[in-house]
Scaffold this active site. Structure first.
Site, mmCIF file in Angstrom:
data_model
loop_
_atom_site.group_PDB
_atom_site.id
_atom_site.type_symbol
_atom_site.label_atom_id
_atom_site.label_comp_id
_atom_site.label_asym_id
_atom_site.label_seq_id
_atom_site.Cartn_x
_atom_site.Cartn_y
_atom_site.Cartn_z
ATOM 1 N N ASN A 23 0.801 -1.221 0.000
ATOM 2 C CA ASN A 23 0.000 0.000 0.000
ATOM 3 C C ASN A 23 0.838 1.277 0.000
ATOM 4 O O ASN A 23 0.303 2.371 -0.080
ATOM 5 C CB ASN A 23 -0.996 -0.014 1.165
ATOM 6 C CG ASN A 23 -2.081 -1.052 0.935
ATOM 7 O OD1 ASN A 23 -2.226 -1.570 -0.175
ATOM 8 N ND2 ASN A 23 -2.835 -1.377 1.974
ATOM 9 N N CYS A 116 -16.675 -4.114 -3.285
ATOM 10 C CA CYS A 116 -15.785 -5.266 -3.201
ATOM 11 C C CYS A 116 -16.219 -6.111 -2.024
ATOM 12 O O CYS A 116 -17.125 -5.732 -1.281
ATOM 13 C CB CYS A 116 -14.326 -4.839 -3.172
ATOM 14 S SG CYS A 116 -13.568 -4.679 -1.590
ATOM 15 N N ASP A 305 -6.689 -4.056 8.403
ATOM 16 C CA ASP A 305 -6.043 -5.081 7.568
ATOM 17 C C ASP A 305 -5.430 -6.210 8.401
ATOM 18 O O ASP A 305 -4.893 -7.175 7.838
ATOM 19 C CB ASP A 305 -4.959 -4.438 6.681
ATOM 20 C CG ASP A 305 -5.567 -3.551 5.607
ATOM 21 O OD1 ASP A 305 -6.784 -3.654 5.366
ATOM 22 O OD2 ASP A 305 -4.820 -2.747 5.020
ATOM 23 N N ARG A 398 -2.359 -11.239 -4.341
ATOM 24 C CA ARG A 398 -2.482 -9.795 -4.598
ATOM 25 C C ARG A 398 -1.577 -9.006 -3.665
ATOM 26 O O ARG A 398 -1.102 -7.934 -4.026
ATOM 27 C CB ARG A 398 -3.928 -9.328 -4.357
ATOM 28 C CG ARG A 398 -4.888 -9.691 -5.442
ATOM 29 C CD ARG A 398 -6.208 -8.982 -5.217
ATOM 30 N NE ARG A 398 -5.951 -7.612 -4.794
ATOM 31 C CZ ARG A 398 -6.674 -6.948 -3.905
ATOM 32 N NH1 ARG A 398 -7.714 -7.500 -3.355
ATOM 33 N NH2 ARG A 398 -6.364 -5.712 -3.577
HETATM 34 N N1 EPU Z 1 -14.825 5.867 2.054
HETATM 35 C C1 EPU Z 1 -15.914 6.561 1.617
HETATM 36 N N2 EPU Z 1 -15.750 7.403 0.544
HETATM 37 C C2 EPU Z 1 -14.557 7.563 -0.076
HETATM 38 C C3 EPU Z 1 -13.445 6.856 0.391
HETATM 39 C C4 EPU Z 1 -13.602 6.004 1.469
HETATM 40 O O1 EPU Z 1 -17.019 6.432 2.136
HETATM 41 O O2 EPU Z 1 -14.480 8.337 -1.043
HETATM 42 C C5 EPU Z 1 -14.965 4.944 3.199
HETATM 43 C C6 EPU Z 1 -14.686 3.490 2.809
HETATM 44 O O3 EPU Z 1 -15.804 2.867 2.229
HETATM 45 C C7 EPU Z 1 -14.266 2.880 4.127
HETATM 46 C C8 EPU Z 1 -13.541 4.047 4.823
HETATM 47 O O4 EPU Z 1 -13.964 5.223 4.143
HETATM 48 O O5 EPU Z 1 -15.413 2.522 4.854
HETATM 49 C C9 EPU Z 1 -12.030 3.986 4.779
HETATM 50 O O6 EPU Z 1 -11.611 3.681 3.470
HETATM 51 P P1 EPU Z 1 -10.240 4.198 2.831
HETATM 52 O O7 EPU Z 1 -10.575 5.066 1.672
HETATM 53 O O8 EPU Z 1 -9.357 4.737 3.878
HETATM 54 O O9 EPU Z 1 -9.645 2.842 2.260
HETATM 55 P P2 EPU Z 1 -8.824 2.718 0.926
HETATM 56 O O10 EPU Z 1 -7.993 3.927 0.758
HETATM 57 O O11 EPU Z 1 -9.721 2.304 -0.185
HETATM 58 C C10 EPU Z 1 -6.687 1.655 1.969
HETATM 59 C C11 EPU Z 1 -5.938 0.377 1.793
HETATM 60 C C12 EPU Z 1 -6.762 -0.763 2.339
HETATM 61 C C13 EPU Z 1 -7.013 -0.506 3.823
HETATM 62 C C14 EPU Z 1 -7.713 0.844 3.990
HETATM 63 C C15 EPU Z 1 -7.929 1.237 5.444
HETATM 64 C C16 EPU Z 1 -4.629 0.817 -0.202
HETATM 65 C C17 EPU Z 1 -4.367 0.526 -1.621
HETATM 66 N N3 EPU Z 1 -5.664 0.183 0.363
HETATM 67 O O12 EPU Z 1 -7.910 1.492 1.256
HETATM 68 O O13 EPU Z 1 -5.976 -1.947 2.201
HETATM 69 O O14 EPU Z 1 -7.830 -1.518 4.355
HETATM 70 O O15 EPU Z 1 -6.935 1.883 3.356
HETATM 71 O O16 EPU Z 1 -6.718 1.270 6.113
HETATM 72 O O17 EPU Z 1 -3.897 1.579 0.424
HETATM 73 C C18 EPU Z 1 -5.606 -4.238 1.918
HETATM 74 O O18 EPU Z 1 -4.409 -3.967 1.712
HETATM 75 O O19 EPU Z 1 -6.010 -5.413 2.096
HETATM 76 C C19 EPU Z 1 -6.575 -3.154 1.948
HETATM 77 C C20 EPU Z 1 -7.886 -3.359 1.800
#
Ligand code: EPU
Length: 419
Positions: A23, A116, A305, A398
């Site tokens: 990440n 997802c 995670d 992945r």
């Molecule tokens: N959310 C919204 N709107 C948005 C963006 C997020 O409602 O525009 C919500 C999401 O649905 C969730 C919460 O905010 O309920 C937090 O989501 P976030 O956007 O922080 O997650 P992400 O950026 O999509 C990254 C990691 C994830 C990790 C999360 C939380 C990457 C590529 N992915 O996802 O990693 O779980 O932050 O720490 O950095 C994994 O590696 O297995 C993985 C899922």
């Protein structure tokens, strides 16, 4: 299709080296779109998600070369701005290309990621922020079409401290006209790592690691001469939990204990002995695993995670524990598979009540997402009476680099077979 087969019961002992963080690597690679020339990234793990982003960017004219431990990325001949549905649907983090493409080309066409397995995961906050920065957007045929002559600095308040949302806005803002302030920004270590990379390219960023990030846009950036991504804190945490579960002794080399405070704290409560030294962290599992409650939280809280992996540990703890998942609305999909191995878990909304039992039992199980796969492998490492087979391990591939080989080196009876 492949599966992982495990004969459980071994205490894991030895040294393991942690790979670069998925990440952190994904936004780092996306950031190479910001300016042409040769960027040199180190510590990029060999993973399916990394291959996916490479394919998407290669189709845009970007070249990738592996050279002496560096991934050399050259986006000099960037000639397209589309991330297609066939690839985005296999990796939601493709949305990270939006900010850099807008900053470099003033346009992007990115397939909107769908839901997802772990939740709906909208990207509304990314889009709202870019709109505030002057980007015109519309949705057509499932694609976000975005356009702006030059992004404009803006004051952005994120309703939720979204990790990739913060990263996306940072990458857009570094070349914007004027200053961007991101409030309620994510504070994850991956954010600071991206800020370090962007600063090495000439960006002006302050406040990363706090909830307010201020970015003064600049006209030009230079390629990153040398950036090493941080070690994977989720992989590190998975090995820490493995040591605790198997009553093992694992020296986890090259990890960053300062990224794992919440996990160290909880594992000490469970009874594990944890010693930090200049090589990394030594974790010794307890004779008797104590039950401990956890609440997943944004950093520096306990990471979502590692929730599935910690639950597996609680399945063999003495007593009962409660796990509350506060980040994603559907991140208990591993529970029904763990139950097939004898786990006693009840779900009420976002809470799981786990009653520990002495042992888990081997069974064929199916991985449903990346971290769920790791939890099932951990379960297999302690399961008795036969072999555990974890199917659909493309999820695992992945985001974990050679996980079964690393466990094998630590003494586990684990291998990969054609399913
Ligand atoms: N959310 C919204 N709107 C948005 C963006 C997020 O409602 O525009 C919500 C999401 O649905 C969730 C919460 O905010 O309920 C937090 O989501 P976030 O956007 O922080 O997650 P992400 O950026 O999509 C990254 C990691 C994830 C990790 C999360 C939380 C990457 C590529 N992915 O996802 O990693 O779980 O932050 O720490 O950095 C994994 O590696 O297995 C993985 C899922």
């Amino acid at each position: 299709m492949e599966k992982i087969v495990i004969e459980g019961g071994q205490a894991l002992k030895g040294n393991v080296r942690i790979s670069g963080a998925k990440n952190a690597a994904l936004p780092a690679i996306a950031a190479c779109l910001l300016t042409g020339g040769e960027h040199r990234l180190y510590g990029i793990p060999s993973l399916r998600d990394i291959r996916t982003i490479r394919v998407i960017m290669s189709n845009m004219g970007v070249t990738f070369n592996d050279s002496n431990g560096a991934l050399v990325v050259n986006s000099e001949n960037l000639n397209d701005c589309e991330a297609p549905y066939e690839l985005v649907r296999t990796m939601r983090a493709s949305i990270l290309l939006l900010g850099p493409l807008l900053a470099r080309l003033g346009k992007a066409r990115i397939s909107l990621p769908g839901g997802c397995a772990i939740g709906a995961r909208p990207v509304n906050l990314h889009l709202k922020a870019f709109e505030a920065m002057g980007v015109e957007m519309f949705l057509e045929q499932g694609y976000i079409h975005a356009r702006a002559d030059r992004l404009k600095g803006a004051n952005i308040f994120l309703d939720i401290p979204t990790v990739t949302g913060t990263e996306n806005v940072m990458m857009g803002a570094v070349k914007a006209e004027g200053t961007t302030e991101i409030r309620n920004a994510a504070k994850e270590p991956e954010i600071r790592d991206l800020a370090d990379l962007l600063r090495s390219m000439g960006a002006r960023i302050q406040g990363d690691g706090t909830d307010t990030i201020v970015i003064d846009g600049v006209r030009d950036l230079r390629p990153a001469a040398k950036h090493e991504v941080i070690p994977d804190r989720i992989e590190s945490g998975t090995f820490m939990i493995a040591a605790a579960m198997t009553r093992g002794e694992i020296m986890i080399e090259g990890c960053r204990p300062d990224h794992l405070d919440a996990v160290i704290e909880k594992l000490r409560c469970v009874g594990a002995e944890i010693t930090v030294n200049d090589k990394g962290m030594f974790v010794k599992g307890p004779e008797r695993i104590r039950s401990v409650d956890i609440d997943t939280m944004p950093f520096p809280g306990f990471p979502t995670d590692l929730q599935a992996q910690f639950m597996t540990l609680m399945c063999i703890a003495k007593g009962s524990s409660v796990i509350r998942e506060n980040i994603f609305e559907n991140r208990f999909i591993h529970v029904s598979e763990l139950k097939r191995m004898g786990a006693n878990v009840r779900i009420h909304g976002n809470q799981a009540l786990i009653r520990g039992r002495k042992n888990l039992l081997a069974a064929p199980v199916m991985a449903t997402d990346l971290r769920a796969s790791a939890s099932l492998i951990l379960a297999g490492l302690v399961a008795l009476e036969g072999r555990t087979e974890v199917h659909r391990i493309y999820h695992l591939d992945r985001g974990y680099e050679a996980l079964e080989e690393k466990f094998h080196t630590l003494g586990a009876r684990i291998w990969r077979e054609k399913a």
